[in-house]
Design a protein around this motif. Structure first.
Motif, short mmCIF file in Angstrom:
data_model
loop_
_atom_site.label_atom_id
_atom_site.label_comp_id
_atom_site.label_asym_id
_atom_site.label_seq_id
_atom_site.Cartn_x
_atom_site.Cartn_y
_atom_site.Cartn_z
N GLN A 199 0.62 -1.14 0.11
CA GLN A 199 0.08 -0.40 0.39
C GLN A 199 0.45 1.24 0.03
N ILE A 200 2.35 1.16 0.92
CA ILE A 200 2.67 2.26 0.77
C ILE A 200 3.47 2.48 -0.01
N LEU A 201 3.92 1.99 -0.77
CA LEU A 201 4.91 1.84 -1.99
C LEU A 201 3.53 2.16 -3.25
N GLN A 202 2.50 1.83 -3.28
CA GLN A 202 2.05 2.42 -4.66
C GLN A 202 1.81 4.13 -4.25
N GLN A 203 1.24 3.77 -3.02
CA GLN A 203 1.02 5.24 -2.71
C GLN A 203 1.99 6.36 -2.97
N LEU A 204 3.02 5.77 -3.03
CA LEU A 204 4.84 6.14 -3.41
C LEU A 204 4.58 6.46 -4.53
N ALA A 205 4.44 5.59 -5.25
CA ALA A 205 4.42 6.04 -6.75
C ALA A 205 3.62 7.13 -7.32
N ASP A 206 2.18 6.79 -7.45
CA ASP A 206 1.23 7.69 -7.50
C ASP A 206 2.14 9.12 -7.33
N LEU A 207 2.18 9.22 -6.25
CA LEU A 207 2.36 10.37 -5.54
C LEU A 207 4.03 10.79 -6.38
N ARG A 208 4.81 9.87 -6.27
CA ARG A 208 5.99 10.67 -7.66
C ARG A 208 5.58 11.36 -8.81
N THR A 209 4.75 10.20 -9.17
CA THR A 209 4.03 10.51 -11.20
C THR A 209 3.95 12.41 -10.67
N ARG A 210 2.81 12.11 -9.67
CA ARG A 210 2.34 13.29 -8.87
C ARG A 210 3.30 14.52 -9.19
N LEU A 211 3.94 14.45 -8.18
CA LEU A 211 5.04 15.42 -7.77
C LEU A 211 6.29 15.55 -8.77
N GLY A 212 6.53 14.44 -8.76
CA GLY A 212 7.90 14.25 -10.07
C GLY A 212 9.32 14.66 -10.02
N PHE A 213 9.75 13.84 -8.27
CA PHE A 213 10.76 14.17 -7.21
C PHE A 213 11.66 12.49 -8.17
N SER A 214 12.85 12.82 -7.93
CA SER A 214 13.71 11.62 -7.40
C SER A 214 14.02 11.25 -6.05
N VAL A 215 13.96 10.18 -6.23
CA VAL A 215 14.36 8.74 -4.85
C VAL A 215 15.22 8.32 -5.35
N VAL A 216 16.04 8.04 -4.23
CA VAL A 216 17.06 6.85 -3.35
C VAL A 216 16.23 6.20 -2.45
N PHE A 217 15.90 4.68 -3.33
CA PHE A 217 15.16 3.65 -2.54
C PHE A 217 16.51 2.50 -1.83
N ILE A 218 16.31 2.96 -0.61
CA ILE A 218 17.71 1.92 0.28
C ILE A 218 17.06 0.73 0.89
N THR A 219 16.65 -0.79 0.13
CA THR A 219 16.33 -1.70 0.67
C THR A 219 17.46 -2.63 0.74
N HIS A 220 17.18 -3.86 1.42
CA HIS A 220 18.26 -5.55 1.26
C HIS A 220 17.67 -6.04 -0.04
N ASP A 221 16.25 -5.82 0.03
CA ASP A 221 15.66 -6.40 -1.05
C ASP A 221 15.43 -6.16 -2.41
N VAL A 222 16.20 -6.85 -2.87
CA VAL A 222 16.76 -6.70 -4.88
C VAL A 222 15.31 -6.70 -5.44
N SER A 223 14.58 -8.01 -5.04
CA SER A 223 13.45 -8.40 -6.06
C SER A 223 12.42 -7.42 -5.79
N LEU A 224 11.91 -6.54 -4.52
CA LEU A 224 11.29 -4.93 -4.84
C LEU A 224 12.13 -3.89 -5.95
N LEU A 225 13.02 -4.01 -5.50
CA LEU A 225 14.02 -3.02 -5.84
C LEU A 225 13.64 -3.27 -8.18
N ILE A 226 13.73 -4.36 -8.33
CA ILE A 226 13.75 -4.76 -9.90
C ILE A 226 12.13 -4.17 -9.48
N GLU A 227 11.76 -4.30 -9.63
CA GLU A 227 9.78 -3.39 -9.51
C GLU A 227 9.63 -2.61 -9.66
#
Ligand SMILES: Nc1ncnc2c1ncn2[C@@H]1O[C@H](COP(=O)(O)OP(=O)(O)OP(=O)(O)O)[C@@H](O)[C@H]1O
Ligand SMILES: [Mg+2]
Lengths: 345, 326
Positions: A199-227
């Motif tokens: 849910q949070i990632l979806q909200q984040l993606a929507d917000l980014r489309t709307r506001l157009g900021f750059s993101v550095v997303f840190i995680t140890h989960d590569v499969s998440l990053l691939i998406e």
């Protein structure tokens, strides 16, 4: 969607501790983030991801010391360009949160327990936009909460009255308060259950489309990053070992460590599968091996790998993948089979 | 609100227990010393006074314990704590009334001053940790290691004897009669300065160290880093985010020390011959003045309770988390 560089990290080195006890946690890290891009930063626990986020924003807590390098921010909205590491305290304070906002890994403890949520959302606004009235600030805070799906009456709540997921979303809302050009998110969803994470990632993606900021997303989960990410940088023991677009990384991981990481996480979609994992443990940063830091755990290591350290350079296929970089002597080797269930979205 | 009500009920219960203990303990002690003292004062004490002492000390064997207990409460509620032996025939209540304001003013004000000063210095030293401000720490360690009476005696030796700018003893000029005149108040302040100074010096170090350590701990909390990252002015981060949270554990310590104002000042008042509760208690012990001692113990117990109550209220005001948990 790569535009001009927003953040250029050059030869950044960080140590924890003083003199003889110092541990070099980051070694000559080079990384560039472009306007509008989502850059994923992946790696095992303890490889230095959070340290990189703190150092790049000059928020490194003691005993961390930045021993070299520069972090250049280039504004995409006006023609400001400055090195964060040499700016004066006052210059830096004026640009903080306006240019770069951060959601810290410990979002659970990121809220001051004795202030109401509303106050913590508005104090950043009043510090940077003193001309706004209290009413405007309050409206903006309500709008921010609404953006992350929290009812506005929560402005009067104290942090302990919110659930973990709500606190996390409050921190995301807070990061967007001044519409920054860059948002660094350090494992913003790790502590949450999968539904909330989605849910949070979806909200984040929507917000980014709307506001157009750059993101550095840190995680140890590569499969998440691939998406999620446009580009992924993989860290190992304080160094970037591979830096490529998400689809390149997924189709042809060139570093054996990246390959291992891709096999050690269950995909978010698709059937369950056997996890490969990476045998062994990350090296002790106090006594790194002489050659490639990954050599002791590497399935394909040669004698050369144990003696020389490979630099992060363009691949042998530079004509086909110009922006891709890898730190491995054997990156031309045929890549291991891709886990069939990992699908790019 | 419910939290405060529950606490209030708790305190009422504790106060009742304390007062009841104050009733029971003299009854469990061997009664002979009181009996012999009363015998010694025979003829000089009125019959009613003797009777009230018998009730207070449980020597009245004609009545049941229950009846004695009721009488004891009756006496207490009408403000009758018996008569002092040493200052016969002054009622104990009058002696407490005379000495309490001195103690409250001297020790109360200096305790508050010490807390405020120590907390502010601690915030500052803790915020600037790793800089030259840390040089203050050995000094505070040294100060907190000196026993209080030693500081008191040295202060007297230096500022009252070798370099006589302050009086060495007393609460006011013996030539004056206690009254609300500017002359008397001036004299009282003048006499209070040196003992107040010694109290502040001996207790401020503890507040500095406690606050400094809490500041160092809280400064590494994520929410302080977030406040920095938001680009808030440094003062606001230091006070609103770091100090505001760091002070919480110190608040209960402060409230407890308020409770000890009444009971814990024996040494100060002895060293400075100051006419407060501590000094009078010392006199009472010396003169085996049991009614006076009992009265003082009651006051001391109740003041500790009141201080605890203040701590609870302060906590509820300062920390939103307590308000909910209750
Ligand atoms: N205050 C410190 N003192 C000494 N070493 C530290 C300190 N903080 C971090 N380190 C070391 O620095 C290295 C990198 O830590 P960092 O927190 O950046 O890792 P990370 O990649 O964010 O890990 P995780 O995925 O668990 O969050 C670790 O090996 C850690 O032991
Ligand atoms: Mg981390």
């Amino acid at each position: 969607m790569t535009g001009e560089p927003v953040l250029e990290i050059r030869n950044l080195s960080v140590e924890y501790g003083y003199d003889a006890d110092a541990v070099r946690v980051l070694r000559d890290v080079n990384l560039t983030l472009h306007a509008g891009e989502v850059l994923g930063l992946a790696g095992e626990s303890g490889c230095g991801k959070s340290t990189l986020a703190y150092a790049a924003t000059r928020l490194l807590p003691p005993p961390g010391i930045i021993t070299g390098g520069e972090v250049v921010f280039t504004s995409t909205r006006d023609d400001r360009r400055y090195d964060l590491l040499t700016a004066t305290d006052d210059e830096l304070r004026a640009t903080r949160w306006e240019d770069t906002a951060i959601v810290f890994q410990g979002a659970m403890n990121s809220l001051n327990p004795v202030y109401r949520i509303g106050r913590q959302l508005t104090d950043a606004i009043s510090a940077h936009r003193p001309e706004q009235s209290a009413r405007q600030r309050r409206d903006r805070a309500a709008e921010l909460l609404d953006m992350v799906g929290i009812p506005a009456d929560r402005l009067r709540s104290y942090p302990h009255q919110l659930s973990g997921g709500m606190r996390q979303r409050v921190m995301i809302a807070m990061a967007l308060a001044l519409e920054p050009q860059l948002v660094i998110m350090d494992e913003p969803t790790t502590a949450l259950d999968v539904v909330m994470q989605r849910q949070i990632l979806q909200q984040l993606a929507d917000l980014r489309t709307r506001l157009g900021f750059s993101v550095v997303f840190i995680t140890h989960d590569v499969s998440l990053l691939i998406e999620l990410a446009d580009r992924i940088a993989v860290m190992y023991a304080g160094e970037i070992v591979e830096d490529a677009t998400a689809s390149q990384m997924y189709r042809t991981p060139r570093h054996p460590y990246t390959d291992g990481l891709l096999h050690s996480f269950p995909p978010l979609h698709g059937p369950r599968q056997e996890l490969g994992g990476i045998p062994g443990a990350p090296p002790d940063l106090m006594s790194l091996p002489r050659g490639c830091t990954f050599a002791p755990r590497c399935r394909v290591a040669l004698d050369r790998c144990r003696d020389e350290r490979p630099a992060l350079t363009a691949t042998a296929f530079a004509d086909r993948e110009p922006h891709r970089r890898v730190a491995c002597f054997q990156h031309e080797r045929e890549a291991a089979a891709i886990p069939p269930s990992l699908t790019v979205m | 609100m419910r939290y405060l009500l529950r606490r209030a009920a708790f305190y009422l219960l504790t106060a009742w227990a304390a007062i009841t203990l104050n009733f029971l303990i003299p009854r469990m002690l061997p009664g002979d010393p009181v009996r012999s003292l009363i015998a010694r004062f025979q003829g000089r004490i009125s019959v009613e006074a003797t009777e009230s002492l018998y009730i207070l000390f449980g020597l009245d064997e004609q009545k049941s314990l229950w009846q004695q207990y009721l009488d004891y409460w009756g006496n207490l509620l009408s403000g009758n704590l018996g008569l002092s032996f040493a200052y016969f025939p002054t009622p104990v209540v009058d002696i407490i009334e005379q000495s309490l304001p001195w103690t409250l003013a001297l020790v109360g004000l200096s305790t508050i001053l010490s807390f405020v000063l120590g907390t502010m210095l601690g915030v500052w030293v803790g915020w600037r940790r790793g800089t030259w401000a840390d040089g203050l720490l050995p000094v505070t360690n040294f100060l907190s290691a000196i026993p209080y009476f030693w500081i008191g005696l040295i202060a007297i030796a230096v500022f009252a004897v070798a370099w006589p700018i302050f009086p060495a003893s007393g609460g006011f000029d013996p030539g004056l009669i206690p009254s609300a005149t500017p002359e008397f108040i001036g004299s009282a302040i003048y006499h209070g300065l040196l003992p107040a100074f010694t109290i502040v010096i001996s207790s401020v170090a503890g507040w500095i160290l406690g606050m400094r350590n809490m500041m160092v701990t809280v400064s590494s909390e994520d929410y302080v880093t977030v406040a920095h990252a938001k680009g808030l002015p440094e003062r606001r981060v230091m006070i609103g985010y770091a100090a505001r949270n760091a002070v919480l554990p110190n608040v209960s310590g402060f409230a407890l020390s308020l409770g000890f104002i009444v009971g814990g000042t024996l040494v100060t008042e002895m060293v400075f011959t100051y006419p407060g509760i501590g000094y009078m208690l010392f006199q009472a012990v010396g003169a085996k003045d049991y009614p006076l001692m009992q009265g003082f113990f009651l006051i001391i117990t109740l003041s500790v309770l009141v201080a605890n109550m203040l701590a609870d209220i302060a906590y509820a005001v300062l920390d939103p988390r307590t308000r909910q948990e209750g």
